[in-house]
Enzyme design. Structure first.
Site, PDB file in Angstrom:
ATOM      1  N   TYR A 133      32.738  41.946  34.490  1.00  0.00           N
ATOM      2  CA  TYR A 133      33.892  42.728  34.906  1.00  0.00           C
ATOM      3  C   TYR A 133      33.717  43.376  36.295  1.00  0.00           C
ATOM      4  O   TYR A 133      34.695  43.268  37.042  1.00  0.00           O
ATOM      5  CB  TYR A 133      34.060  43.896  33.694  1.00  0.00           C
ATOM      6  CG  TYR A 133      35.272  44.735  33.958  1.00  0.00           C
ATOM      7  CD1 TYR A 133      36.523  44.360  34.183  1.00  0.00           C
ATOM      8  CD2 TYR A 133      35.011  45.925  34.665  1.00  0.00           C
ATOM      9  CE1 TYR A 133      37.684  45.165  34.126  1.00  0.00           C
ATOM     10  CE2 TYR A 133      36.237  46.878  34.796  1.00  0.00           C
ATOM     11  CZ  TYR A 133      37.467  46.563  34.532  1.00  0.00           C
ATOM     12  OH  TYR A 133      38.456  47.173  34.924  1.00  0.00           O
ATOM     13  N   GLU A 140      38.206  40.980  43.178  1.00  0.00           N
ATOM     14  CA  GLU A 140      39.862  41.136  43.532  1.00  0.00           C
ATOM     15  C   GLU A 140      40.077  42.056  44.315  1.00  0.00           C
ATOM     16  O   GLU A 140      40.885  41.715  45.283  1.00  0.00           O
ATOM     17  CB  GLU A 140      40.527  41.512  42.097  1.00  0.00           C
ATOM     18  CG  GLU A 140      40.120  40.050  40.944  1.00  0.00           C
ATOM     19  CD  GLU A 140      40.744  40.598  39.722  1.00  0.00           C
ATOM     20  OE1 GLU A 140      41.375  41.555  39.476  1.00  0.00           O
ATOM     21  OE2 GLU A 140      40.285  39.805  38.621  1.00  0.00           O
TER      22      GLU A 140
END
Length: 190
Positions: A133, A140
């Site tokens: 994660y 991102e």
């Protein structure tokens, strides 16, 4: 099949068609129009899961699935398409997504086939996010940040006034706003 070359990871999927989605940008990314089109259609295939979710055929919660699919579509089509070249962060992003999906869908497959999943598979399903994660979301966020100057300079996806619809849209502001949303979500979940 994943193929890593000079800091790039390209996903090869079985999409045979090609569309003219900006030949110059695709050649600069490396791999031509067909490879870039296949990468985006591979990322877009996640919409099938969202469609199944809306038809109540999937067991995943809407609150986690739709943002995940939306962010992947946004990254694949809205951000990576804006880059004039490949970035090393694309590698960490694709690896994070790839490993997460392999663990998730193999877990579901084993559980549906045999009625249970081994304890080690269950552990991987719910604990690999501790590494994947932060790696995925930080890739991102940094890719959105690094794409901002290219988006601003190219004015890609922008609609300027005057036009016959009397409508204006600035993709740079939208990308900047989405960067703030990413950071807020990441901070609120840590």
């Amino acid at each position: 099949m994943l193929q890593a070359t000079a800091g790039r990871v390209e996903a090869r999927i079985g999409f045979a068609g090609s569309q003219n989605l900006g030949e110059e940008a695709c050649r600069e990314v490396g791999g031509g129009v067909e490879a870039a089109t296949r990468r985006r259609f591979g990322s877009s295939s996640g919409t099938r899961g969202a469609t199944r979710l809306c038809k109540e055929e999937a067991r995943s919660p809407v609150s986690s699935t739709l943002p995940q699919v939306g962010s992947r579509l946004y990254l694949a089509w809205g951000i990576l398409w804006s880059f004039p070249k490949t970035h090393i962060l694309v590698t960490s992003l694709v690896i994070s997504w790839f490993v997460t999906e392999i663990i998730r869908y193999s877990f579901f497959g084993v559980k549906e086939t045999f009625g249970f999943a081994p304890s080690w598979h269950l552990w991987h399903r719910y604990n690999t996010f501790l590494v994947l994660y932060p790696t995925g979301i930080s890739s991102e966020v940094r890719l959105i940040y690094f794409a901002l100057p290219y988006i601003k300079a190219s004015e890609k996806y922008c609609i300027r006034l005057p036009n016959k619809w009397n409508f204006s849209f600035d993709y740079f502001c939208t990308a900047f706003f989405s960067l703030g949303i990413y950071i807020y979500i990441y901070i609120s979940q840590v």
